[in-house]
Design an enzyme around this catalytic site. Structure first.
Site, PDB file in Angstrom:
ATOM      1  N   CYS A   2      -4.263  29.746   1.002  1.00 50.70           N
ATOM      2  CA  CYS A   2      -5.664  29.360   1.050  1.00 50.70           C
ATOM      3  C   CYS A   2      -5.897  28.143   0.166  1.00 50.70           C
ATOM      4  CB  CYS A   2      -6.614  30.465   0.609  1.00 50.70           C
ATOM      5  SG  CYS A   2      -6.302  32.076   1.306  1.00 50.70           S
ATOM      6  N   ARG A  27      -2.658  24.763   3.643  1.00 50.68           N
ATOM      7  CA  ARG A  27      -2.381  25.973   2.869  1.00 50.68           C
ATOM      8  C   ARG A  27      -2.896  27.237   3.560  1.00 50.68           C
ATOM      9  NH1 ARG A  27      -1.407  24.855  -2.843  1.00 50.68           N
ATOM     10  NH2 ARG A  27      -1.728  27.067  -3.040  1.00 50.68           N
ATOM     11  N   TRP A  73      -6.173  31.884   4.627  1.00 46.91           N
ATOM     12  CA  TRP A  73      -5.008  32.505   5.274  1.00 46.91           C
ATOM     13  C   TRP A  73      -5.163  33.990   5.026  1.00 46.91           C
ATOM     14  CZ3 TRP A  73      -0.708  35.465   3.915  1.00 46.91           C
ATOM     15  CH2 TRP A  73       0.362  35.466   4.810  1.00 46.91           C
ATOM     16  N   ASN A  99      -8.244  32.768  -3.907  1.00 43.76           N
ATOM     17  CA  ASN A  99      -6.873  32.741  -3.398  1.00 43.76           C
ATOM     18  C   ASN A  99      -6.123  33.856  -4.104  1.00 43.76           C
ATOM     19  OD1 ASN A  99      -7.586  30.424  -2.153  1.00 43.76           O
ATOM     20  ND2 ASN A  99      -6.334  29.066  -3.422  1.00 43.76           N
ATOM     21  N   GLY A 100      -5.251  34.548  -3.381  1.00 45.76           N
ATOM     22  CA  GLY A 100      -4.483  35.614  -4.021  1.00 45.76           C
ATOM     23  C   GLY A 100      -4.820  36.955  -3.418  1.00 45.76           C
ATOM     24  N   GLU A 480      18.657  26.713   9.242  1.00 47.69           N
ATOM     25  CA  GLU A 480      17.510  25.818   9.115  1.00 47.69           C
ATOM     26  C   GLU A 480      17.076  25.317  10.499  1.00 47.69           C
ATOM     27  OE1 GLU A 480      15.433  25.289   6.928  1.00 47.69           O
ATOM     28  OE2 GLU A 480      14.502  23.359   7.293  1.00 47.69           O
ATOM     29  N   LYS A 484      13.364  26.025  11.869  1.00 42.71           N
ATOM     30  CA  LYS A 484      12.475  24.915  12.255  1.00 42.71           C
ATOM     31  C   LYS A 484      11.971  25.120  13.672  1.00 42.71           C
ATOM     32  CE  LYS A 484      11.702  23.473   9.417  1.00 42.71           C
ATOM     33  NZ  LYS A 484      11.889  23.395   7.983  1.00 42.71           N
ATOM     34  N   GLU A 487       9.490  28.065  13.979  1.00 43.63           N
ATOM     35  CA  GLU A 487       8.228  27.816  13.282  1.00 43.63           C
ATOM     36  C   GLU A 487       7.305  26.894  14.075  1.00 43.63           C
ATOM     37  OE1 GLU A 487       8.642  27.707   8.504  1.00 43.63           O
ATOM     38  OE2 GLU A 487       9.938  26.304   9.548  1.00 43.63           O
ATOM     39  N   HIS A 503      30.766  39.923  17.703  1.00 45.03           N
ATOM     40  CA  HIS A 503      30.481  41.270  17.185  1.00 45.03           C
ATOM     41  C   HIS A 503      29.070  41.719  17.549  1.00 45.03           C
ATOM     42  CE1 HIS A 503      34.253  41.362  15.098  1.00 45.03           C
ATOM     43  NE2 HIS A 503      33.986  40.209  14.517  1.00 45.03           N
ATOM     44  N   LYS A 600       1.594  26.642   3.934  1.00 45.74           N
ATOM     45  CA  LYS A 600       2.616  25.850   3.254  1.00 45.74           C
ATOM     46  C   LYS A 600       3.116  26.516   1.974  1.00 45.74           C
ATOM     47  CE  LYS A 600       4.605  21.633   2.419  1.00 45.74           C
ATOM     48  NZ  LYS A 600       5.802  21.819   3.245  1.00 45.74           N
TER      49      LYS A 600
HETATM   50  C1  G6P Z   1       6.568  28.681   3.260  1.00 46.86           C
HETATM   51  C2  G6P Z   1       6.720  27.370   4.005  1.00 46.86           C
HETATM   52  C3  G6P Z   1       8.193  26.978   4.058  1.00 46.86           C
HETATM   53  C4  G6P Z   1       8.780  26.928   2.668  1.00 46.86           C
HETATM   54  C5  G6P Z   1       8.557  28.232   1.905  1.00 46.86           C
HETATM   55  C6  G6P Z   1       8.918  28.107   0.425  1.00 46.86           C
HETATM   56  O1  G6P Z   1       7.124  29.714   3.983  1.00 46.86           O
HETATM   57  O2  G6P Z   1       6.196  27.488   5.305  1.00 46.86           O
HETATM   58  O3  G6P Z   1       8.334  25.713   4.679  1.00 46.86           O
HETATM   59  O4  G6P Z   1      10.151  26.672   2.754  1.00 46.86           O
HETATM   60  O5  G6P Z   1       7.185  28.602   1.960  1.00 46.86           O
HETATM   61  O6  G6P Z   1       8.038  27.199  -0.188  1.00 46.86           O
HETATM   62  P1  G6P Z   1       8.372  26.411  -1.510  1.00 46.86           P
HETATM   63  O7  G6P Z   1       7.138  25.613  -1.813  1.00 46.86           O
HETATM   64  O8  G6P Z   1       8.650  27.448  -2.574  1.00 46.86           O
HETATM   65  O9  G6P Z   1       9.567  25.562  -1.268  1.00 46.86           O
END
Ligand code: G6P
Length: 605
Positions: A2, A27, A73, A99-100, A480, A484, A487, A503, A600
C-alpha cells in the site's frame, strides 16, 4: 504494501495527494482514496480500482489544505469501496490510512462490538479508527498513542481528526513513514518517490515513533512519549527518474536501463591494480572475511532467486560453501545461526517484511549480516548497517528487472572479492574485470535486438503452460524466467532442474506444453542436449537459450546470446527471458507494470 501520502500546508492538498498516489501505485492498486479537512469536518472520497478511477470520480469541490491519501493492496477484506482507505470511526470524525497488518484486529473488533460499535468495513484499519475515536482526551497524539498500545502487528499510519484540523499524526512500526520538509508545508509518504517532486529534505521515522505534523513543522516522540531528536536526510532520488519517458511501460524502460544500472553498481568498485573488487561498504577487512566458513543468502521473490545465482558464483570463485534460501522459510524454521557464517540479505526495496524479520532474527542470535540493497537508507539497509548498495536507480515496475541484474553484478563483485583473497589468481581476476567492463555495452546490444522476442511471443503467447529448465546456474536462471513470465503474462510457468524432468514433469510434456531450455556452452552442454532429446521424443516444443545457433539436436527456436566470461553467462542470458515475458504479456493484453494481486514491496508477512 500500500501507499500513504499526506499534506499539511497552504496549497490545495488534493492534486498533491493524487500525484503522490500515482507514484506509489506500484505498491498496491486495488483501491484508492483521499480524506481532506473541510470547514464542516473531514470529507472522504474512495473507491475500488486504480488511482485514475478514483481521481476521475472526485467531486468538483473536493479540496482542503490538510489531507491524506492511500492506495491499497488488500489484506483484511476484499477490494471494495467500503474497504478502501481512509477508514473512519462511526461518527466520521477520524480518518486513518494504514499500511501493514493489525494482528489482534479480530479480538479488538469483538471487544468494540460488545460495546456497541457498529463496523462499516471488514478492515483491520477501521478497528484502529474506532479505537482512536474512543479515547477520551483533547490530544490526537495521545489518542493515537493510546490506541497503538492496544494493538499488535505492523503499521505505518497517518491519522486526521476533525477536532484538530491543522494536524496529521503519523506513526511507524514495521512499515515506512517519511516526512518531507517544505516551506511552511509538510509532506508525508510511505516512500520517498512521492516526496522528491516537492522537497529533498526528509525525516525517516523509526519503529516505535509517532510524529505530530503541522504546516510549520513536526515533533517526534516515542510510543512512551519520550522526545526523539531527528536529523533531516537529503533524498538522493531525482524526479525525472520516476517517469516513463518515451517508453510505454516502466518494465520496458527498466529493461533498457540495465546497462546504466550495471554501471551504477560497478562504479568505483573495480580495482585493476589488484584485480579484485572494492567493497568498502562491507566494512569487513580481509582477516574478518576469511574467518567465515559458510555464506548464507536470504531474500524473497526475485531477490531470493538472485541469491541462488549468487551462491553458485561465490562458491565457484571462493570455494566457500554458499547457499540461498527464502527469507520467510528461513525465519520460520528457528534457524541455527553460526558465528562462522556470513549472512547476506538481498532486497531491492530494503523494506520486505520477511527479509527484515530474518535479518532481525540473525542479529538477535549474534550472527553477522550484510545487505545487498538498492534503496539507500531503507530499513533493511539500516538494520544490516553494512553491505553493498546497488545504485541501480529507482525501479517502479512491480517485477524486478534492472535491480535483479544489478544484484547479480553485486554478487560477481562479492565472489571476485572473496575469490581473490583465496585461490583466484590475478590473471583470472583480471579476466573477470575485463568482462565486467564490457558487460554494459554487451547488454545494450542484446536489449536493442527485440525483433526475435516479438516473433517468439506471437508464436507461443496462446500456450497455457510452460516449463523452464536448466542445470546449476541455468536452473536458477530458469526460475527467474518462469517467475517473470507468470507474473506479467499470467501464463502458467514452472522452473525445474533439467535433470529432474524425468522424475515427474515429463508426464506433462506434450505438443501443448512449451519448454524453454537454458543450454549454455559449458561442461553440462551434452547433458542439456539429452534433456532436449527427451522432450522432443514426447513432441514437446522447445526454445533453446544458447550460445550457439547450431545445436546437435532439433529444436523449434534458438535464442543465441553472446559470451563474455562464464561467470557472466546468466546475466546475458537473463535479457531474452525478460523480453520474452514482456512481449508475451503484450500479446495477452496484460497490465505489465502492475500485475494483478501483486505489489512491489511486500511489507506484510
Ligand atoms: C515482491 C516483488 C518482487 C520482489 C520481491 C522482493 O514480490 O513483486 O519483484 O522480488 O517482492 O522484494 P525486495 O524489495 O525485497 O527485493
Amino acid at each position: 504494501m500500500c501507499g500513504i501520502v499526506g499534506y499539511v500546508g497552504h496549497q490545495n492538498a488534493v492534486p498533491i495527494l493524487v500525484e503522490g498516489l500515482h507514484r506509489l501505485e506500484y505498491r498496491g492498486y486495488d483501491s484508492a482514496g483521499l480524506a481532506v479537512q473541510r470547514k464542516h469536518g473531514i470529507e472522504i472520497h474512495k473507491r475500488q480500482g486504480k488511482v485514475r478511477e478514483m481521481e476521475a470520480s472526485l467531486p468538483k469541490r473536493f479540496a482542503g489544505v490538510v489531507g491524506v491519501g492511500h492506495t491499497r493492496w488488500a489484506t483484511h477484506g476484499a477490494p471494495s469501496d467500503g474497504n478502501a482507505h481512509p477508514q473512519s470511526d462511526t461518527s466520521g470524525r477520524i480518518a486513518v490510512v494504514h499500511n501493514g497488518i493489525i494482528e489482534n484486529a479480530h479480538e479488538l473488533r469483538a471487544q468494540l462490538e460488545a460495546r456497541g460499535v457498529v463496523f462499516a468495513s471488514q478492515t483491520d484499519t477501521e478497528v484502529l479508527a474506532q479505537l482512536i475515536a474512543g479515547v477520551e482526551t483533547d490530544s490526537l497524539e495521545d489518542a493515537v498513542r493510546s490506541a497503538l498500545r492496544a494493538i499488535t502487528g505492523t503499521y505505518g499510519i497517518a491519522v486526521m481528526d476533525a477536532r484538530h484540523p491543522d494536524q496529521i499524526v503519523v506513526a511507524r512500526n514495521g512499515s515506512p513513514v517519511i516526512l518531507g520538509i517544505g516551506d511552511k508545508e509538510m509532506f508525508i509518504a510511505s516512500d520517498a518517490s512521492a516526496l522528491v517532486r516537492h522537497t529533498q529534505q526528509a525525516i525517516y521515522l523509526d519503529d516505535g515513533e509517532i510524529a505530530v505534523v503541522e504546516a510549520r513543522g513536526f515533533r517526534v516522540t516515542s510510543l512512551d512519549a519520550l522526545p526523539s531528536t531527528k536529523q533531516p536526510t537529503t533524498l538522493q532520488l531525482v524526479d525525472d527518474q520516476m517517469s516513463k519517458g518515451s517508453f510505454s511501460h516502466f518494465t520496458m524502460k527498466e529493461i533498457y536501463e540495465q546497462p546504466d544500472a550495471v554501471r551504477g553498481t560497478l562504479r568505483g568498485r573495480l580495482d585493476r591494480r589488484f584485480s579484485t573488487a572494492r567493497l568498502d561498504g562491507l566494512n569487513l577487512p580481509a582477516r574478518d572475511l576469511l574467518r567465515f566458513r559458510r555464506i548464507k543468502i536470504i531474500g524473497c521473490g526475485s531477490a531470493c532467486i538472485s541469491g541462488f545465482l549468487g551462491a553458485r558464483m561465490i562458491e565457484r570463485l571462493s570455494r566457500i560453501p554458499c547457499d540461498a534460501e527464502s527469507a520467510a522459510e528461513f525465519r520460520y524454521r528457528n534457524p541455527v545461526i553460526e558465528d562462522d557464517t556470513l549472512y547476506v540479505a538481498v532486497s531491492q526495496s530494503g523494506e520486505t517484511f520477511d527479509t527484515l524479520a530474518a535479518v532481525e532474527e540473525i542479529k538477535r542470535k549474534g550472527g553477522a549480516v550484510v545487505g545487498i540493497v538498492n534503496v539507500v537508507g531503507s530499513t533493511i539497509a539500516r538494520a544490516c548497517g553494512r553491505g553493498v548498495y546497488l545504485h541501480a536507480g529507482p525501479e517502479i515496475a512491480v517485477v524486478s528487472t534492472k535491480t535483479f541484474m544489478s544484484t547479480l553484478v553485486a554478487f560477481v563483485l562479492l565472489a571476485l572479492h572473496l575469490g581473490r583473497m583465496k585461490d583466484v589468481s590475478a590473471g583470472a581476476g583480471r579476466r573477470i574485470i575485463d568482462a565486467l567492463d564490457q558487460l554494459p555495452d554487451a547488454l545494450g546490444s542484446l536489449i536493442a535486438n527485440q525483433a526475435q522476442m516479438t516473433d517468439l511471443a506471437k508464436k507461443y503467447a496462446h500456450f497455457a503452460n510452460a516449463y523452464f529448465v536448466g542445470r546449476n546456474e541455468g536452473y536458477a536462471l530458469a526460475m527467474e524466467g518462469a517467475l517473470k513470465l507468470k507474473e506479467v503474462s499470467y501464463l502458467h510457468a514452472e522452473a525445474y532442474p533439467a535433470s529432474e524432468l524425468k522424475h515427474g514433469p515429463l508426464a506433462l510434456i506434450s505438443p501443448d506444453t512449451l519448454t524453454v531450455v537454458v543450454i549454455p556452452s559449458d561442461d553440462l552442454f551434452e547433458k542439456n542436449v539429452s534433456t532436449i532429446e527427451e522432450i522432443r521424443a514426447r513432441r514437446g516444443p522447445v526454445i533453446a537459450l544458447s550460445h550457439t545457433a547450431t545445436l546437435p539436436v532439433a529444436v523449434d527456436d534458438v535464442i543465441v546470446v553472446p559470451q563474455l566470461h562464464e561467470l557472466l553467462d546468466p546475466l546475458l542470458m537473463l535479457v531474452p527471458l525478460q523480453q520474452f515475458a514482456f512481449r508475451v504479456a503484450i500479446e495477452r493484453g496484460c497490465d505489465i507494470d502492475q500485475p494483478r494481486n501483486l505489489a512491489k514491496s511486500v511489507t506484510v508477512e
